[in-house]
Enzyme design. Sequence first.
Site, PDB file in Angstrom:
ATOM      1  N   GLY A 244       2.983   2.567  10.866  1.00 58.31           N
ATOM      2  CA  GLY A 244       2.713   1.778  12.067  1.00 58.31           C
ATOM      3  C   GLY A 244       2.552   0.291  11.773  1.00 58.31           C
ATOM      4  O   GLY A 244       3.191  -0.554  12.392  1.00 58.31           O
TER       5      GLY A 244
ATOM      6  N   MET B 248       0.425  -2.706   8.710  1.00 64.77           N
ATOM      7  CA  MET B 248      -0.250  -2.860   7.433  1.00 64.77           C
ATOM      8  C   MET B 248      -1.138  -4.095   7.450  1.00 64.77           C
ATOM      9  O   MET B 248      -0.720  -5.171   7.841  1.00 64.77           O
ATOM     10  CB  MET B 248       0.804  -2.946   6.322  1.00 64.77           C
ATOM     11  CG  MET B 248       0.227  -3.116   4.943  1.00 64.77           C
ATOM     12  SD  MET B 248      -0.792  -1.680   4.483  1.00 64.77           S
ATOM     13  CE  MET B 248      -2.004  -2.472   3.444  1.00 64.77           C
ATOM     14  N   GLU B 249      -2.362  -3.905   6.953  1.00 66.84           N
ATOM     15  CA  GLU B 249      -3.429  -4.902   7.109  1.00 66.84           C
ATOM     16  C   GLU B 249      -3.474  -5.968   6.016  1.00 66.84           C
ATOM     17  O   GLU B 249      -4.558  -6.514   5.751  1.00 66.84           O
ATOM     18  CB  GLU B 249      -4.771  -4.165   7.142  1.00 66.84           C
ATOM     19  CG  GLU B 249      -5.207  -3.509   5.800  1.00 66.84           C
ATOM     20  CD  GLU B 249      -4.855  -2.038   5.648  1.00 66.84           C
ATOM     21  OE1 GLU B 249      -3.903  -1.580   6.319  1.00 66.84           O
ATOM     22  OE2 GLU B 249      -5.532  -1.348   4.848  1.00 66.84           O
ATOM     23  N   ASN B 250      -2.352  -6.315   5.367  1.00 61.00           N
ATOM     24  CA  ASN B 250      -2.358  -7.340   4.315  1.00 61.00           C
ATOM     25  C   ASN B 250      -3.219  -8.540   4.712  1.00 61.00           C
ATOM     26  O   ASN B 250      -3.146  -9.005   5.843  1.00 61.00           O
ATOM     27  CB  ASN B 250      -0.936  -7.833   4.061  1.00 61.00           C
ATOM     28  CG  ASN B 250       0.047  -6.694   4.019  1.00 61.00           C
ATOM     29  OD1 ASN B 250      -0.054  -5.827   3.175  1.00 61.00           O
ATOM     30  ND2 ASN B 250       0.972  -6.662   4.969  1.00 61.00           N
TER      31      ASN B 250
ATOM     32  N   GLU C 162       0.853  -1.178   0.000  1.00 59.92           N
ATOM     33  CA  GLU C 162       0.000   0.000   0.000  1.00 59.92           C
ATOM     34  C   GLU C 162       0.898   1.239   0.000  1.00 59.92           C
ATOM     35  O   GLU C 162       1.848   1.277   0.774  1.00 59.92           O
ATOM     36  CB  GLU C 162      -0.920   0.046   1.230  1.00 59.92           C
ATOM     37  CG  GLU C 162      -1.927   1.195   1.124  1.00 59.92           C
ATOM     38  CD  GLU C 162      -2.919   1.231   2.305  1.00 59.92           C
ATOM     39  OE1 GLU C 162      -2.784   0.425   3.239  1.00 59.92           O
ATOM     40  OE2 GLU C 162      -3.808   2.075   2.246  1.00 59.92           O
TER      41      GLU C 162
ATOM     42  N   HIS D  54      -6.738  -2.021  15.073  1.00 65.24           N
ATOM     43  CA  HIS D  54      -6.961  -1.297  13.812  1.00 65.24           C
ATOM     44  C   HIS D  54      -6.706  -2.208  12.614  1.00 65.24           C
ATOM     45  O   HIS D  54      -7.538  -2.318  11.716  1.00 65.24           O
ATOM     46  CB  HIS D  54      -6.037  -0.081  13.782  1.00 65.24           C
ATOM     47  CG  HIS D  54      -6.147   0.737  12.536  1.00 65.24           C
ATOM     48  ND1 HIS D  54      -6.942   1.845  12.452  1.00 65.24           N
ATOM     49  CD2 HIS D  54      -5.558   0.606  11.314  1.00 65.24           C
ATOM     50  CE1 HIS D  54      -6.854   2.360  11.239  1.00 65.24           C
ATOM     51  NE2 HIS D  54      -6.008   1.628  10.531  1.00 65.24           N
ATOM     52  N   GLU D  55      -5.567  -2.865  12.605  1.00 68.25           N
ATOM     53  CA  GLU D  55      -5.229  -3.711  11.452  1.00 68.25           C
ATOM     54  C   GLU D  55      -6.176  -4.897  11.368  1.00 68.25           C
ATOM     55  O   GLU D  55      -6.615  -5.286  10.288  1.00 68.25           O
ATOM     56  CB  GLU D  55      -3.776  -4.181  11.519  1.00 68.25           C
ATOM     57  CG  GLU D  55      -2.735  -3.069  11.658  1.00 68.25           C
ATOM     58  CD  GLU D  55      -2.892  -1.926  10.677  1.00 68.25           C
ATOM     59  OE1 GLU D  55      -3.368  -2.170   9.549  1.00 68.25           O
ATOM     60  OE2 GLU D  55      -2.554  -0.780  11.039  1.00 68.25           O
TER      61      GLU D  55
ATOM     62  N   HIS E 128      -9.466  -3.911   9.857  1.00 70.14           N
ATOM     63  CA  HIS E 128      -9.415  -3.716   8.400  1.00 70.14           C
ATOM     64  C   HIS E 128      -9.847  -4.961   7.636  1.00 70.14           C
ATOM     65  O   HIS E 128     -10.198  -4.873   6.460  1.00 70.14           O
ATOM     66  CB  HIS E 128      -7.993  -3.371   7.956  1.00 70.14           C
ATOM     67  CG  HIS E 128      -7.679  -1.903   7.896  1.00 70.14           C
ATOM     68  ND1 HIS E 128      -8.525  -0.979   7.331  1.00 70.14           N
ATOM     69  CD2 HIS E 128      -6.589  -1.204   8.303  1.00 70.14           C
ATOM     70  CE1 HIS E 128      -7.967   0.230   7.397  1.00 70.14           C
ATOM     71  NE2 HIS E 128      -6.796   0.121   7.988  1.00 70.14           N
TER      72      HIS E 128
ATOM     73  N   GLU F 141      -9.980   4.026   6.107  1.00 69.21           N
ATOM     74  CA  GLU F 141      -9.187   4.496   7.250  1.00 69.21           C
ATOM     75  C   GLU F 141     -10.031   5.223   8.298  1.00 69.21           C
ATOM     76  O   GLU F 141      -9.893   4.984   9.491  1.00 69.21           O
ATOM     77  CB  GLU F 141      -8.016   5.366   6.780  1.00 69.21           C
ATOM     78  CG  GLU F 141      -6.994   4.607   5.926  1.00 69.21           C
ATOM     79  CD  GLU F 141      -6.417   3.373   6.609  1.00 69.21           C
ATOM     80  OE1 GLU F 141      -6.598   3.201   7.831  1.00 69.21           O
ATOM     81  OE2 GLU F 141      -5.785   2.545   5.897  1.00 69.21           O
TER      82      GLU F 141
HETATM   83  N1  TRP Z   1      -3.093   0.996   5.711  1.00 69.10           N
HETATM   84  C1  TRP Z   1      -2.174   1.076   6.807  1.00 69.10           C
HETATM   85  C2  TRP Z   1      -2.984   1.316   8.071  1.00 69.10           C
HETATM   86  O1  TRP Z   1      -3.945   1.956   8.093  1.00 69.10           O
HETATM   87  C3  TRP Z   1      -1.188   2.169   6.724  1.00 69.10           C
HETATM   88  C4  TRP Z   1      -0.295   2.262   5.542  1.00 69.10           C
HETATM   89  C5  TRP Z   1      -0.528   2.850   4.379  1.00 69.10           C
HETATM   90  C6  TRP Z   1       1.044   1.907   5.498  1.00 69.10           C
HETATM   91  N2  TRP Z   1       0.591   2.910   3.608  1.00 69.10           N
HETATM   92  C7  TRP Z   1       1.560   2.353   4.277  1.00 69.10           C
HETATM   93  C8  TRP Z   1       1.866   1.273   6.384  1.00 69.10           C
HETATM   94  C9  TRP Z   1       2.908   2.188   3.945  1.00 69.10           C
HETATM   95  C10 TRP Z   1       3.190   1.113   6.036  1.00 69.10           C
HETATM   96  C11 TRP Z   1       3.699   1.582   4.852  1.00 69.10           C
HETATM   97  O2  TRP Z   1      -2.688   0.865   9.107  1.00 69.10           O
HETATM   98 ZN    ZN Z   2      -5.636   1.727   8.555  1.00 66.01          ZN
END
Ligand code: TRP
Ligand code: ZN
Length: 876
Positions: A266, A268-270, A127, A302-303, A306, A325
């Site tokens: 912080g 990432m919600e993969n 992302e 949060h993650e 998602h 978000e």
């Molecule tokens: N989608 C992630 C969240 O909300 C945050 C995110 C977006 C992110 N781009 C990123 C994290 C690039 C790391 C690097 O938690």
């Molecule tokens: Zn998020």
Amino acid sequence: MRTDTPVTIHRQDYAPPAFLVDRVGLEFRLDPAATEVRARLALRRNPAAAADAPLRLDGDGLALQEARMDGTVLPPERLVFGADGSLTIADPPASGLLETLVRIAPEANTSLMGLYTSGGNFYTQCEAEGFRRITFFPDRPDVMSRYTVTIHADRLRCPVLLSNGNLVEQGGEGATHWVRWEDPHPKPSYLFALVAGDLVSVSDRFTTRSGREVALHIWVRRGDESRCGHAMDSLKRSMAWDEEVFGLEYDLDVFNIAAVSDFNMGAMENKGLNVFNTKYVLASPESATDGDWQGIETVVAHEYFHNWTGNRVTCRDWFQLSLKEGLTVFRDQEFSADMGSRAVKRIRDVRGLRAAQFPEDAGPMAHPVRPDSYIEIDNFYTPTVYQKGAEVVRLIHTRIGAAAFRRGMDLYIARNDNQAVTIEDFVRAMQDASGIDLSSFMGWYDQAGTPEIAAEDRYDPAARRYTLTLRQQTPPTRGQADKRPVPIPVAMGLLGPDGREQPTRLASENAAQSGTRTLLLEAAEQSFVFEDVPAPPVPSLLRGFSAPVRLRGVPRDRLRFLAVHDTDPFVRWESGQQYAASVMLEMVAAQQRGEALGFDAALAEAVANTLAAADADPAFAAEALVLPGEGFLADQMEIADPVAIHLVRRHLRAEIGRRCGPALRATYDALADHGPYRIDGASIGRRALRNACLAYLTAAGDTALAKAQFDAATNMTDSLAALALLADGDGPAREAALASFHARWRGDDLVLDKWFAIQAMAARPDAIAQVRALQAHPDFDLKNPNRARSLIASFAAGNPSQFHDLSGEGYRFLADAVIALDPVNGSIAARLVGPLGQWRRQSAARGALMRRELQRVLDTPDLSKGTFEKASKALL
Ligand code: TRP
Ligand code: ZN
């Protein structure tokens, strides 16, 4: 200077993708210097797009080795490479299997976007637009595909090979082995993830409400296993909460979290494989503060949340980012509120919103929650999209009520599951579920700027009638000169002269209501008439901060009254803060005129009252004791004066510390923690209150207490609170404490970040020299985002009186750092530009120095487009 002007993307230009990709097969041969990625894409023309639209695949820095369509090698004349790294295939069939092979170099990837290495292991971050650094693909969220991922790697270097979904096969002989992962859920490319390396896991299980057995794993470096307990516990509580509150269950048999110390944000919600900054996973009482514990709980939740709001229902395009978000922040805020004290959580969230989002909304990067255009989408992961976006979801929740909101969520998910949708789809679901017209709420998504509201009232004793007139107005922002009124839910109540809450009856109603009610201010001006009001009341407005607005002009006597009597804890806290802010701003003006700084005895009285009542809710008392921050005060001034603000705040802290010394000391002593260290809301609250007392006592000149606490501390919260106070001062105690802290923690990255940050934020006259020296410290590493932020952002955003030093050296330090970091990691460099953009709110002299540094950044050759966007918009 960049030789080209980067392209601006406009929301109105959205067009559906030319081709869809139903299935993706990826095959990785991992090697730090030369990884091979083979991709098989089952493509077909999108019936919703123009029949002759080209087959264009995004790419960024990819070396194409080979391309085949349906097994036949594509000749060079059918491969058109764009200047942006993309690949267009001439004369594409209506459907077919495209196979590409590319080579990439993860160990050379310092941007931390795409596939990169950290500590010898492999991680991905896709992302928003990182997948195009891995393979050629229509890298946009409205192309959703089913993924099968095969990973080949060295068995010894990479015993663990992870991707999204479920592990379906594995094998291999000799030095290399392989695994295959299959994700049954269609997903956009930004949710792809791969993690490989020498990792160990902490494991647990969760049984969903409908009986699915889910294996939970947290993957960390060897040695970090003992610090995963809180993250795992937070994960299980999140899973249970989402079932209970929203009826949402997890949808795979495994949930993996991998922690990495080189990470841009912080977490990432993969899908099925969250990747986290170690900061939001690892914690032990000795090494993590109470704030860190709360951060872990929030980010894990949060993650996890998602998985439904973001992954199952995703965004059509990046302009809709707040769809996932804002909604997910709202959900994690509600979760944390349910886990601890709702009132304290709300206070903290509002404090955060005002510290970061309000200034953004009043500055050169002001943008709507749903932006109209961008150059680099990375720059729009902002407090406006996240925090204000969550406030807008909260507005809708307040407007339609919790039950209708829950029905709206059910409807939103039922209608949009496995689709890429827009903010309208969310609002429409809420509208249909509630039967309330929400069309005017779109104004909150489309207008930038923080609305201001003012109240005026009149009491008619003969008619026993009270009329409350509310006005709203949103200041102009760039590109949006005229603003419409927005619907503002004003949660409120009326207090009688005795301080008691009164029942309220609007003229249109038959019966009075007791407690808080919500007025809806929709027009520029509206009057609300209350009947049967026995005596002139004091209105309590915006309870629970029911809208992200600035409430102006509440008289001081009312603020004092509300701070003591209101039934709503938020308004009690808020009124105390606004009272203090108004006194402090007056003192800043006096300081600017060269007058002596006086003291408003009411502030000491308020502190004494807070301490006397602190037993009931220590965490709330701690929030109430803290004076409004320097940034909050600066944001209230047309032209800020960071040095005067700092002096005033320091003066007040010392005065309060002296005048309330015995009471502060008594509270401090009474709260001494004798039992075993515990991390629960009550214990955290007691530590927060005790450290708030310590801060005042130290400000009054008693550094021995801080030194004693530092020497005796057995947990990071108390240790760090004392160290920060010592680091702000002078003399041998400071140097000794910093040295012993470093010696004890030199092997722990996350704690060393704190050591850097504390020094960067110390408001000492030699701060700039200190941060320059720390930049040359052997433990400093510009390439590591946590470390870069701990020094550079902590100084620029957390030390305003020194950053804004009239020599301009603070600005020069920041610009130097941005220029050095930009070629290494453009996303982090762009984020650091922010503080220089506040030049319009500074004096002419400071503004000129700030603009000069922004120009110097812009003049740098080959600047990334993200840093270009931030610096050029800042100068406008
Ligand atoms: N989608 C992630 C969240 O909300 C945050 C995110 C977006 C992110 N781009 C990123 C994290 C690039 C790391 C690097 O938690
Ligand atoms: Zn998020």
